[in-house]
Design an enzyme around this catalytic site. Structure first.
Site, PDB file in Angstrom:
ATOM      1  N   ARG A  27       0.818  -1.217   0.000  1.00 33.88           N
ATOM      2  CA  ARG A  27       0.000   0.000   0.000  1.00 33.88           C
ATOM      3  C   ARG A  27       0.853   1.270   0.000  1.00 33.88           C
ATOM      4  O   ARG A  27       0.321   2.382  -0.078  1.00 33.88           O
ATOM      5  CB  ARG A  27      -0.916   0.014   1.223  1.00 33.88           C
ATOM      6  N   LYS A 618      -0.072  -0.331  -4.641  1.00 37.24           N
ATOM      7  CA  LYS A 618      -0.889  -1.312  -5.355  1.00 37.24           C
ATOM      8  C   LYS A 618      -2.223  -0.783  -5.895  1.00 37.24           C
ATOM      9  O   LYS A 618      -2.716  -1.244  -6.898  1.00 37.24           O
ATOM     10  CB  LYS A 618      -1.124  -2.528  -4.479  1.00 37.24           C
TER      11      LYS A 618
HETATM   12  C1  BG6 Z   1      -2.293   0.935  -9.743  1.00 35.83           C
HETATM   13  C2  BG6 Z   1      -1.384  -0.272  -9.656  1.00 35.83           C
HETATM   14  O1  BG6 Z   1      -1.990   1.849  -8.770  1.00 35.83           O
HETATM   15  O2  BG6 Z   1      -3.650   0.505  -9.647  1.00 35.83           O
HETATM   16  C3  BG6 Z   1      -1.722  -1.194 -10.830  1.00 35.83           C
HETATM   17  O3  BG6 Z   1      -0.028   0.122  -9.723  1.00 35.83           O
HETATM   18  C4  BG6 Z   1      -3.181  -1.588 -10.773  1.00 35.83           C
HETATM   19  O4  BG6 Z   1      -0.927  -2.365 -10.769  1.00 35.83           O
HETATM   20  C5  BG6 Z   1      -4.079  -0.355 -10.708  1.00 35.83           C
HETATM   21  O5  BG6 Z   1      -3.499  -2.322 -11.922  1.00 35.83           O
HETATM   22  C6  BG6 Z   1      -5.533  -0.712 -10.462  1.00 35.83           C
HETATM   23  O6  BG6 Z   1      -5.663  -1.433  -9.251  1.00 35.83           O
HETATM   24  P1  BG6 Z   1      -6.976  -2.238  -8.900  1.00 35.83           P
HETATM   25  O7  BG6 Z   1      -6.792  -2.704  -7.491  1.00 35.83           O
HETATM   26  O8  BG6 Z   1      -8.117  -1.305  -9.046  1.00 35.83           O
HETATM   27  O9  BG6 Z   1      -7.064  -3.385  -9.867  1.00 35.83           O
END
Ligand code: BG6
Length: 640
Positions: A27, A618
């Site tokens: 995070r 993430k």
């Molecule tokens: C970004 C990550 O901040 O968010 C990516 O670095 C990810 O890897 C994207 O695909 C979307 O995240 P989520 O949790 O909505 O699938």
């Protein structure tokens, strides 16, 4: 985003808080801190850098106590310095607060606070302003109060009153040295979970931080405020009303979030894909009816039959999965599909027909832009479904229904297994909608057969890992890479480029192969290899043409092909990776995995921190545009 953990119980808090932070590093990881309550004072340690740096600090200068809070940060306001690391304190230095989110009106609050005299702030963060505000309200309420219970309720009221003035998002946890063994948590727009233990309770941004201690969790709702003690807790709304909260059993165990024998989470998660793809389909394929069964959509066959248009939205890797989904659903169900960047969709007044079905695709279920898109879509009255991995995440809870990925925890910041699960689920949706329209039973049955073969084929692809490692090491000195593909494999080119950028920091771009001649060919040079995703399909000869064009200009070629494609590429490609043959609609899963491995091995060869790439977290927070009152109908006086 940031990660927060809180503990109150009978054990030493520091090891539990540090352990929780290690699990939340996905995070954010640019600074970390901890505050422990001990005999009427708050001990704090914090520093720029990762949890390892905080851990070192704690070893050098231990802090003892059985309750406390901790934080790992992804900077939004203020640089990642020791001073800006959380926890932050109020003016008295007795209240310590950790925060995940963005206080949009922090400057206004700061100006208001300055009316009663000069205040000294030690950081540039929005969080410190909130700590001052809560501290001020509490100090005013407890002047002359000695009773501990009155102090507890005064602190809860101070939190409520302060948060009613906040515009923005928050998941917070705080302690006050006046009150032993007492934590307060609250959330709005940022996740917060209460872990219920035996004579101990926890707060965390995500259950993975606490699953080693308890698997009983209460997922707090927006505007919940929770007062937590060793053997009890009380959840109420920002207006002071108590509500019903269900204790859920966490699906996974502490073992599931360990790296095991893998050097990195990313590699572990890449290798989990035969299982995660199988789990995405488990119980959802009906060989008898030759279709998919997706009860979580909460739609009757008649309602599904009425769908005339689909919008798929998400961010980053999830957006690329949506783009693959566009090709697949259009192919299988003959329905018009549009893909929208969640960040654009939420602020754009997209004209949509009343028979539009919207899917918000997200691993975490917490990405702010995707949540914003979901809310905007629901606000306009469209049925909005989620495709999420994190159970009980905000998006999962706010959707009208949806499909869980069941991929298990994804810890590596670069998304891998969640991508192939998303694509698999979008294929199931294509199959379901297709069978309600023009797909025959035998076509449905062929699709099911292809899907059932997929986990075995992924295992074959994973056997190529060493071969791909050799290729990656050969290209370790390049200045970047270009990625090309057609049809379903065009989004795979984008995803291949994104993986490379995220974890190697090399320049990378993905394009439809045919776009080469419209500008990109100017980039072709010997130190910029082109990766062509060219399976043995209907557009293979067209890809071959593009490959020739690059080769003629001395651009190195890495060809990713299938079946007989390798034979034809032998003479022109510098390196060839061959995956098993499969129908178009499952091929993107098979072609995505070698590119995940290519990025992974290249990043390792370059000595990058694969699981924690620089500047990334993430799922990303953003500034909200919500007014104070939104979603919180019981505070009419706050309607803006
Ligand atoms: C970004 C990550 O901040 O968010 C990516 O670095 C990810 O890897 C994207 O695909 C979307 O995240 P989520 O949790 O909505 O699938």
């Amino acid at each position: 985003m940031c990660g927060i953990v809180g503990y109150v119980g009978r054990s030493e808090a520091a090891p539990i808080l540090l352990d929780g932070l290690r699990r939340l590093q996905y995070r954010g990881y640019d600074s970390a801190g901890i505050a422990i309550l001990n005999s009427g004072h708050v001990e704090t340690r914090k520093c720029a850098g990762r949890i390892a740096a905080l851990s070192k600090l704690m070893t050098a200068k231990p802090a003892s106590g059985t309750s406390g809070i901790s934080h790992t940060r992804w900077a939004t306001h203020g640089k990642p310095t020791d001073q800006n690391a959380h926890p932050h304190f109020d003016a008295s230095g007795k209240l310590a607060l950790v925060h995940n989110g963005v206080i949009e009106n922090y400057q206004t609050l700061k100006d208001q606070l300055s009316h009663d005299g000069d205040r000294k702030y030690r950081s540039q963060t929005d969080t410190e302003v909130l700590a001052h505000l809560i501290g001020k309200l509490y100090d005013e309420a407890v002047a002359g109060v000695a009773d501990p219970d009155q102090k507890k309720s005064a602190l809860v009221s101070a939190v409520r009153n302060a948060l009613q003035q906040v515009i923005g998002t928050y998941g917070i946890a705080l302690v006050h040295s006046d009150i032993a063994n007492f934590l307060i948590g609250a959330r709005r727009g940022s996740p917060l979970v209460l872990g219920v233990g035996k004579e101990e309770n926890f707060l965390a941004s995500d259950v993975s931080a606490i699953v080693a201690y308890t698997r009983d969790a209460i997922y707090l709702n927006d505007f919940d405020v929770v007062a937590v003690e060793r053997d009890k807790f009380e959840i109420s709304s920002l207006a002071g009303e108590s509500g019903d909260h269900q204790v859920s059993k966490v699906e996974f165990t502490a073992e599931d979030i360990k790296k095991g024998d893998y050097p990195h989470y990313m590699l572990k998660e890449i290798f989990e894909q035969p299982d995660s793809v199988r789990d995405a389909m488990r119980g959802r394929l009906s060989a008898e009816e030759c279709t998919a069964k997706l009860g979580g959509l909460n739609m009757t066959p008649a309602q599904l039959r009425q769908v005339g248009r689909i919008v798929l939205t998400g961010c980053g890797t999830a957006l690329h999965a949506a783009m693959v989904g566009e090709y697949i659903i259009e192919q299988l169900a003959h329905l018009p599909v549009e893909v929208e960047y969640a960040s654009e969709f939420r602020h754009r007044n997209t004209p949509m027909t009343s028979d539009t079905l919207v899917f918000a695709i997200t691993q975490s279920g917490e990405t702010a832009d995707t949540l914003g898109a979901l809310r905007e879509s629901r606000r306009k009255g469209y049925r909005t479904l989620g495709i999420c991995n994190n159970v009980a995440s905000t998006i999962a809870r706010e959707s009208d229904g949806g499909v869980y990925m069941h991929a298990g925890p994804e810890i590596g910041v670069a998304a891998t297994k969640s991508f192939t699960s998303q694509v698999t689920i979008l294929t199931l949706i294509g199959l379901l909608l297709g069978r309600m329209r023009h797909l025959s039973t035998s076509e449905g049955s062929d699709i099911i057969e292809a899907l059932q073969a997929l986990p075995g084929q992924i295992e074959q692809v994973l056997e190529l890992s060493d071969e791909i490692k050799t290729i990656a090491e050969k290209y370790a000195q390049v200045s970047g890479m270009l990625f090309f593909g057609r049809q379903c494999n065009f989004p795979i080119a984008l995803e291949g480029a994104l993986k490379l950028k995220e974890i190697t920091y090399l320049f990378a771009e993905g394009h439809p192969s045919a776009e080469l001649k419209h500008g990109i060919i100017a980039l072709v040079r010997p130190d910029l290899p082109s990766v062509f995703i060219a399976p043995d399909d209907a557009v293979f000869s067209k890809n071959l043409n593009n490959i020739e064009q690059v080769k003629a200009r001395k651009g190195p070629i890495i060809a990713l092909t299938s079946g007989a494609g390798a034979k034809q590429l032998n003479a022109i490609a510098d390196d060839i990776i061959t995956v098993p043959n499969a129908p178009d609609f499952v091929m993107p899963v098979l072609t995505a995995i070698p590119l995940q491995l290519l990025a992974y091995h290249l990043a390792v060869a370059l000595g990058r921190d694969v699981d924690k790439p620089r500047n990334l977290a993430k799922s990303a927070p953003t500034v909200t545009t919500f007014a104070r009152s939104e979603g919180f109908k019981s505070l009419p006086h706050l309607v803006v």
